[in-house]
Scaffold this active site. Structure first.
Site, PDB file in Angstrom:
ATOM      1  N   GLU A   1      -5.365  -4.740  10.537  1.00 32.38           N
ATOM      2  CA  GLU A   1      -4.493  -3.332  10.776  1.00 32.38           C
ATOM      3  C   GLU A   1      -4.553  -2.980  12.062  1.00 32.38           C
ATOM      4  O   GLU A   1      -5.378  -2.135  12.073  1.00 32.38           O
ATOM      5  CB  GLU A   1      -4.401  -2.661   9.521  1.00 32.38           C
ATOM      6  CG  GLU A   1      -4.167  -3.225   8.490  1.00 32.38           C
ATOM      7  CD  GLU A   1      -3.278  -2.229   7.196  1.00 32.38           C
ATOM      8  OE1 GLU A   1      -2.342  -2.588   6.917  1.00 32.38           O
ATOM      9  OE2 GLU A   1      -3.946  -1.234   6.929  1.00 32.38           O
TER      10      GLU A   1
ATOM     11  N   SER B   1       3.434  -2.114  10.119  1.00 33.33           N
ATOM     12  CA  SER B   1       5.058  -2.045  10.526  1.00 33.33           C
ATOM     13  C   SER B   1       5.544  -3.539  10.292  1.00 33.33           C
ATOM     14  O   SER B   1       6.401  -4.028  10.694  1.00 33.33           O
ATOM     15  CB  SER B   1       5.341  -1.720  11.960  1.00 33.33           C
ATOM     16  OG  SER B   1       4.874  -0.433  12.176  1.00 33.33           O
TER      17      SER B   1
ATOM     18  N   GLY C   1       2.847  -1.126   4.148  1.00 32.41           N
ATOM     19  CA  GLY C   1       3.011   0.190   3.871  1.00 32.41           C
ATOM     20  C   GLY C   1       4.566   0.761   3.608  1.00 32.41           C
ATOM     21  O   GLY C   1       4.773   0.638   2.452  1.00 32.41           O
ATOM     22  N   GLY C   2       5.103   1.310   4.449  1.00 30.75           N
ATOM     23  CA  GLY C   2       6.438   1.976   4.388  1.00 30.75           C
ATOM     24  C   GLY C   2       7.214   0.964   3.552  1.00 30.75           C
ATOM     25  O   GLY C   2       8.212   1.570   2.614  1.00 30.75           O
TER      26      GLY C   2
ATOM     27  N   GLU D   1      -6.801   4.815   7.792  1.00 32.57           N
ATOM     28  CA  GLU D   1      -6.639   6.133   7.552  1.00 32.57           C
ATOM     29  C   GLU D   1      -7.904   6.879   6.869  1.00 32.57           C
ATOM     30  O   GLU D   1      -8.087   8.285   7.023  1.00 32.57           O
ATOM     31  CB  GLU D   1      -5.428   6.368   6.854  1.00 32.57           C
ATOM     32  CG  GLU D   1      -3.970   6.114   7.592  1.00 32.57           C
ATOM     33  CD  GLU D   1      -2.976   5.618   6.516  1.00 32.57           C
ATOM     34  OE1 GLU D   1      -2.828   5.413   5.320  1.00 32.57           O
ATOM     35  OE2 GLU D   1      -1.936   4.936   7.457  1.00 32.57           O
TER      36      GLU D   1
ATOM     37  N   HIS E   1      -9.560   1.373   4.774  1.00 31.91           N
ATOM     38  CA  HIS E   1      -8.293   1.512   5.579  1.00 31.91           C
ATOM     39  C   HIS E   1      -8.495   2.627   7.100  1.00 31.91           C
ATOM     40  O   HIS E   1      -9.168   3.406   6.659  1.00 31.91           O
ATOM     41  CB  HIS E   1      -7.302   2.082   4.468  1.00 31.91           C
ATOM     42  CG  HIS E   1      -5.969   1.775   5.125  1.00 31.91           C
ATOM     43  ND1 HIS E   1      -5.495   2.944   6.135  1.00 31.91           N
ATOM     44  CD2 HIS E   1      -4.637   1.151   4.850  1.00 31.91           C
ATOM     45  CE1 HIS E   1      -4.118   2.625   6.431  1.00 31.91           C
ATOM     46  NE2 HIS E   1      -3.618   1.604   5.735  1.00 31.91           N
TER      47      HIS E   1
ATOM     48  N   ASN F   1       1.039  -1.035  -0.067  1.00 31.63           N
ATOM     49  CA  ASN F   1      -0.134  -0.071  -0.050  1.00 31.63           C
ATOM     50  C   ASN F   1       0.815   1.199   0.209  1.00 31.63           C
ATOM     51  O   ASN F   1       1.578   1.734   1.028  1.00 31.63           O
ATOM     52  CB  ASN F   1      -1.019  -0.136   1.087  1.00 31.63           C
ATOM     53  CG  ASN F   1      -1.778   1.299   1.422  1.00 31.63           C
ATOM     54  OD1 ASN F   1      -1.816   2.089   0.389  1.00 31.63           O
ATOM     55  ND2 ASN F   1      -2.440   1.451   2.594  1.00 31.63           N
ATOM     56  N   TRP F   2       0.934   1.747  -1.043  1.00 33.48           N
ATOM     57  CA  TRP F   2       1.912   2.929  -1.249  1.00 33.48           C
ATOM     58  C   TRP F   2       1.486   4.072  -0.588  1.00 33.48           C
ATOM     59  O   TRP F   2       2.173   5.138  -0.318  1.00 33.48           O
ATOM     60  CB  TRP F   2       2.148   3.263  -2.971  1.00 33.48           C
ATOM     61  CG  TRP F   2       3.005   2.456  -3.735  1.00 33.48           C
ATOM     62  CD1 TRP F   2       3.495   1.174  -3.065  1.00 33.48           C
ATOM     63  CD2 TRP F   2       3.543   2.295  -4.869  1.00 33.48           C
ATOM     64  NE1 TRP F   2       4.330   0.481  -4.142  1.00 33.48           N
ATOM     65  CE2 TRP F   2       4.104   1.365  -4.995  1.00 33.48           C
ATOM     66  CE3 TRP F   2       3.316   3.321  -5.793  1.00 33.48           C
ATOM     67  CZ2 TRP F   2       4.687   1.213  -6.314  1.00 33.48           C
ATOM     68  CZ3 TRP F   2       3.893   3.337  -7.119  1.00 33.48           C
ATOM     69  CH2 TRP F   2       4.644   2.051  -7.515  1.00 33.48           C
ATOM     70  N   LYS F   3       0.212   4.212  -0.195  1.00 32.67           N
ATOM     71  CA  LYS F   3      -0.310   5.284   0.363  1.00 32.67           C
ATOM     72  C   LYS F   3      -0.064   6.490  -0.469  1.00 32.67           C
ATOM     73  O   LYS F   3      -0.185   6.555  -1.700  1.00 32.67           O
ATOM     74  CB  LYS F   3       0.128   5.498   1.856  1.00 32.67           C
ATOM     75  CG  LYS F   3      -0.049   4.453   2.605  1.00 32.67           C
ATOM     76  CD  LYS F   3      -0.092   4.652   4.222  1.00 32.67           C
ATOM     77  CE  LYS F   3      -0.332   3.125   4.931  1.00 32.67           C
ATOM     78  NZ  LYS F   3      -0.183   3.334   6.292  1.00 32.67           N
TER      79      LYS F   3
HETATM   80  P1  13P Z   1       3.134   0.511   7.595  1.00 29.81           P
HETATM   81  O1  13P Z   1       3.564  -0.767   7.091  1.00 29.81           O
HETATM   82  O2  13P Z   1       3.965   1.558   7.196  1.00 29.81           O
HETATM   83  O3  13P Z   1       2.935   0.360   9.160  1.00 29.81           O
HETATM   84  O4  13P Z   1       1.681   0.836   7.238  1.00 29.81           O
HETATM   85  C1  13P Z   1       0.534  -0.372   7.456  1.00 29.81           C
HETATM   86  C2  13P Z   1      -0.518   0.059   6.585  1.00 29.81           C
HETATM   87  O5  13P Z   1      -1.201   0.958   6.761  1.00 29.81           O
HETATM   88  C3  13P Z   1      -0.759  -0.801   5.414  1.00 29.81           C
HETATM   89  O6  13P Z   1      -2.087  -0.586   4.798  1.00 29.81           O
END
Ligand code: 13P
Length: 256
Positions: A171, A216, A237-238, A101, A99, A9-11
């Protein structure tokens, strides 16, 4: 046996230049050693403007394309929204819905998330339904109530059969972008709870359901998380923005 899935998930990150470097590195690794990846499914969920770029870069590879959100409507006067059929036009297989967010910053409630889930399936997309509790909710021992409610909204709206063509991602909000991962045991407990909630309505659907862990996930903890019996991969994510980290997490899911 459920085949593991790793979805990046590149966000809201990326640029044409940065995406090109990332996608070239990831696809080159897969092409160089396809067997290292064959044991798992991989996908990247990119921002809308980059769908065409990613579709072209991933062509001819086994890496699937996804988006991070969609409208609950199929078409119409909804300025700024993106329909599931549009995502299909660009070759998307997956779309993330609900999600944390989006729930936190854009006010998405369970009913709207369930409507988006159904819109995704109407368009032929596989929704990746995110559920998860905040730290305050965990501290008050409300984790199961919260994720049960979030999953239950989709079960009530779409029916248990809808989960045959869907993915669930646990998550925990406190683990997202914080470097604080759920322990494998914490993840397993919640995944087991989610699978059992589905099994109450349909054991066969529950047994096939892919349940991802997100929060994470890094190369250093992927192996131990993916070793849990009900953890069927990760939503990343990251680490999905760093080619070598994403590659290494995909390999971990593939058992390499
Ligand atoms: P991180 O891996 O950066 O914690 O993000 C997780 C996430 O929200 C994936 O959708």
């Amino acid at each position: 046996m459920r085949k593991k899935l790793v979805a990046g998930n590149w966000k809201m990150h990326g640029s044409l230049a940065a995406n090109l470097r990332l996608l070239e590195a990831v696809t080159a690794a897969v092409k160089a050693a396809p067997r290292d990846f064959a044991g798992a499914r991989c996908a990247v969920c990119v921002p809308f403007p980059y769908l065409q770029q990613a579709q072209a870069a991933l062509a001819g590879t086994e890496i699937a394309l996804g988006a991070q959100n969609l409208s609950e409507h199929d078409a119409g006067a909804y300025t700024g929204e993106v329909a599931g059929a549009m995502l299909r036009d660009f070759g998307c297989r997956y779309v993330i819905v609900g999600h944390s967010e989006r729930r936190t910053h854009y006010g998405e409630r369970d009913a709207q998330v369930a409507a988006k889930f159904q819109a995704a399936q109407r368009a032929g997309l596989i929704p990746i339904l995110c559920v998860g509790e905040t730290l305050a909710e965990r501290d008050q021992a409300e984790t199961e109530a919260v994720v049960g409610r979030q999953l239950g909204a989709v079960l009530a709206a779409a029916g248990v059969q809808s989960l045959r063509d869907a993915v669930v991602a646990y998550e925990p909000v406190w683990a997202i972008g914080t470097g604080r991962t759920a322990t494998p045991a914490q993840a397993q407990t919640v995944h087991e709870f989610l699978r059992a909630a589905v099994a109450k309505q349909d054991p066969d659907t529950a047994a096939r359901l892919t349940i991802l862990y997100g929060g994470s996930v890094k190369p250093a903890n992927a192996d131990e998380l993916f070793a849990m019996p009900d953890v069927d991969g990760g939503l990343i994510g990251g680490a999905s923005l760093v080619a070598e980290d994403f590659i290494s997490i995909c390999k971990a899911a593939a058992g390499r």
